[in-house]
Scaffold this motif. Structure first.
Motif, mmCIF file in Angstrom:
data_model
loop_
_atom_site.group_PDB
_atom_site.id
_atom_site.type_symbol
_atom_site.label_atom_id
_atom_site.label_comp_id
_atom_site.label_asym_id
_atom_site.label_seq_id
_atom_site.Cartn_x
_atom_site.Cartn_y
_atom_site.Cartn_z
ATOM 1 N N PHE A 164 -4.044 7.851 3.916
ATOM 2 C CA PHE A 164 -2.595 7.256 4.912
ATOM 3 C C PHE A 164 -2.289 7.771 3.426
ATOM 4 O O PHE A 164 -1.955 6.788 2.206
ATOM 5 C CB PHE A 164 -3.093 6.020 4.788
ATOM 6 N N ILE A 165 -0.623 7.970 3.457
ATOM 7 C CA ILE A 165 0.331 7.778 2.529
ATOM 8 C C ILE A 165 1.790 7.489 3.155
ATOM 9 O O ILE A 165 1.823 7.935 4.184
ATOM 10 C CB ILE A 165 0.671 9.536 2.346
ATOM 11 N N VAL A 166 2.170 6.637 2.124
ATOM 12 C CA VAL A 166 3.521 5.540 2.749
ATOM 13 C C VAL A 166 3.855 6.347 1.762
ATOM 14 O O VAL A 166 4.665 6.191 1.172
ATOM 15 C CB VAL A 166 3.418 4.153 2.768
ATOM 16 N N ILE A 201 -0.750 9.600 8.213
ATOM 17 C CA ILE A 201 -1.477 9.786 9.041
ATOM 18 C C ILE A 201 -2.658 11.727 8.880
ATOM 19 O O ILE A 201 -2.481 12.259 9.641
ATOM 20 C CB ILE A 201 -2.732 9.188 9.313
ATOM 21 N N LYS A 202 -3.556 11.877 7.939
ATOM 22 C CA LYS A 202 -4.041 12.774 7.509
ATOM 23 C C LYS A 202 -5.189 13.268 7.218
ATOM 24 O O LYS A 202 -6.093 12.590 6.624
ATOM 25 C CB LYS A 202 -3.006 13.934 6.414
ATOM 26 N N LEU A 203 -6.177 13.958 7.946
ATOM 27 C CA LEU A 203 -7.256 13.947 8.645
ATOM 28 C C LEU A 203 -7.421 16.232 8.016
ATOM 29 O O LEU A 203 -6.755 16.879 8.795
ATOM 30 C CB LEU A 203 -7.601 14.132 9.820
ATOM 31 N N GLU A 258 2.468 11.058 12.138
ATOM 32 C CA GLU A 258 3.385 10.093 11.239
ATOM 33 C C GLU A 258 3.459 8.852 11.897
ATOM 34 O O GLU A 258 3.658 8.366 13.399
ATOM 35 C CB GLU A 258 4.855 11.154 11.455
ATOM 36 N N ILE A 259 2.947 7.934 11.419
ATOM 37 C CA ILE A 259 3.755 6.307 12.138
ATOM 38 C C ILE A 259 4.205 6.019 11.724
ATOM 39 O O ILE A 259 5.920 6.434 10.061
ATOM 40 C CB ILE A 259 2.433 5.494 11.782
ATOM 41 N N LEU A 273 0.630 -1.721 0.256
ATOM 42 C CA LEU A 273 0.146 -0.576 0.197
ATOM 43 C C LEU A 273 0.730 1.553 0.067
ATOM 44 O O LEU A 273 1.541 1.478 1.052
ATOM 45 C CB LEU A 273 -0.811 0.360 1.563
ATOM 46 N N GLU A 274 0.362 2.095 -0.765
ATOM 47 C CA GLU A 274 1.276 3.849 -1.409
ATOM 48 C C GLU A 274 0.463 4.776 -0.656
ATOM 49 O O GLU A 274 1.079 5.775 -0.368
ATOM 50 C CB GLU A 274 1.647 3.933 -2.131
ATOM 51 N N SER A 275 -0.834 4.724 -0.642
ATOM 52 C CA SER A 275 -1.860 5.512 -0.580
ATOM 53 C C SER A 275 -3.432 4.838 -0.384
ATOM 54 O O SER A 275 -3.529 3.853 -0.531
ATOM 55 C CB SER A 275 -1.839 6.470 -1.535
ATOM 56 N N LEU A 276 -3.700 5.207 0.745
ATOM 57 C CA LEU A 276 -5.381 5.205 0.884
ATOM 58 C C LEU A 276 -6.253 6.502 1.340
ATOM 59 O O LEU A 276 -5.969 7.244 1.735
ATOM 60 C CB LEU A 276 -5.447 4.065 1.596
#
Length: 344
Positions: free
Chosen positions: A340-342, A327-329, A315-316, A261-264
């Motif tokens: 969600f950006i990896v 994790i951006k809201l 950031e995780i 996964l790279e983005s959600l």
């Protein structure tokens, strides 16, 4: 007094140095028309390639190619074919006999280039003279007149990476198209084609793809998320916020799911309960982030392009390989979204 008729300017017979300078000044429409004059003209328009921002093929009762340079008019090329009314549909895509170029102001011109043997030949020709990041195929009402195999044969291998089924509502033929085209790099799918999770899992998720955009109220993200081994995922319709999202993030941190996964991107139903941010990040080690790194999604949808306000960025880190994710809201017109950006 009779005026002498001036001879036509020998544009196609100019020296190569002059032709290179001339081609560099041409726009989208001029390049297409000039490239169809002769083989020499076609060769000269290949270098340098002209960049266009939009390149798409709409397949309905006719075939249209959409070309647009940023801040310029949209150019539509409609392929005219001989229609044999005695045939029963569906039929293979017939070779085009003429091309109608439509301009944004409503004017249009029709050309009949010689030796235009197939749609694929012309698409490959456009791929030689234009540069674009990705092309998109858009099935529309009326494409049922063509066989799925002929559509794939004509459109595959022409630089078209996205199959956009968002506005297509014929369930039977739409499923046949997916069965024929998949696997495809980027897929946008509507709620009309599959309204059950098990059907979607069986017929779509079994294929490999780089990006998946789901526009459906019926499909449950939380039941499908562990089966989606896809780089970029977006659910454009609002979903309810559940504690299962928190469990999904924890599983990702442990390296047990969605490792590619790279983005959600998810959009939540309003209104949200109080302390919803805490429910998303509960038990997850994270850091508050103030700066924002640039990220370009594979498909620039409304959820990725427009933002009213930013709620928070966290950031995780994944334990298995140390990869970091943000994790951006944020909010758009009252709807809260999670991105969600990896990072590579």
């Amino acid at each position: 007094m009779q005026y002498a008729q001036h001879p036509k300017f020998p544009l196609t017979k100019l020296p190569d140095v002059v032709l290179r300078l001339f081609v560099a000044l041409l726009g989208v429409t001029e390049r297409i028309c000039y490239s169809l004059c002769s083989k020499r003209c076609a060769f000269r328009t290949k270098r340098p390639k002209f960049k266009v921002d939009i390149f798409g093929v709409k397949v309905g009762s006719t075939v249209e190619i959409i070309l647009q340079k940023f801040n310029n008019d949209i150019i539509e090329l409609t392929f005219l074919t001989e229609d044999d009314l005695t045939r029963r549909y569906p039929i293979p895509i017939p070779p085009p006999i003429a091309i109608t170029i439509k301009y944004f102001n409503g004017t249009q011109k029709t050309h009949s280039p010689q030796k235009l043997r197939s749609l694929k030949q012309f698409l490959c020709h456009l791929g030689d003279i234009f540069s674009f990041q990705k092309g998109v195929i858009i099935p529309e009402r009326g494409c049922e007149r063509f066989t799925c195999d002929s559509l794939k044969a004509e459109l595959e291998g022409c630089g078209l990476k996205e199959l956009n089924m968002r506005g297509y509502n014929n369930k039977i033929y739409g499923r046949q198209l997916l069965k024929t085209f998949l696997p495809w790099s980027i897929l946008t799918i509507s709620q009309c084609l599959y309204n059950n999770n098990w059907q979607f899992r069986k017929y779509v998720l079994k294929h490999k793809m780089d990006a998946l955009l789901v526009c459906s109220y019926h499909l449950n993200f939380y039941e499908l998320m562990y089966d989606m081994d896809i780089k970029h995922i977006e659910f454009s319709e609002p979903i309810y916020l559940s504690n299962e999202l928190n469990e999904f993030i924890k599983t990702w941190i442990e390296g047990e799911t969605n490792v590619n996964l790279e983005s959600l991107c998810l959009r939540f139903r309003s209104p949200l309960f109080e302390n919803y941010q805490q429910s998303i990040l509960d038990g997850i080690k994270h850091q508050l982030v103030h700066t924002e790194k640039p990220f370009i999604p594979p498909v620039k949808t409304m959820n990725w392009t427009f933002t009213t306000s930013i709620i928070g960025k966290y950031e995780i880190t994944r334990k298995t390989d140390g990869k970091r994710a943000t994790i951006k809201l944020d909010e758009l017109n009252g709807d809260v979204r999670l991105k969600f950006i990896v990072w590579k």
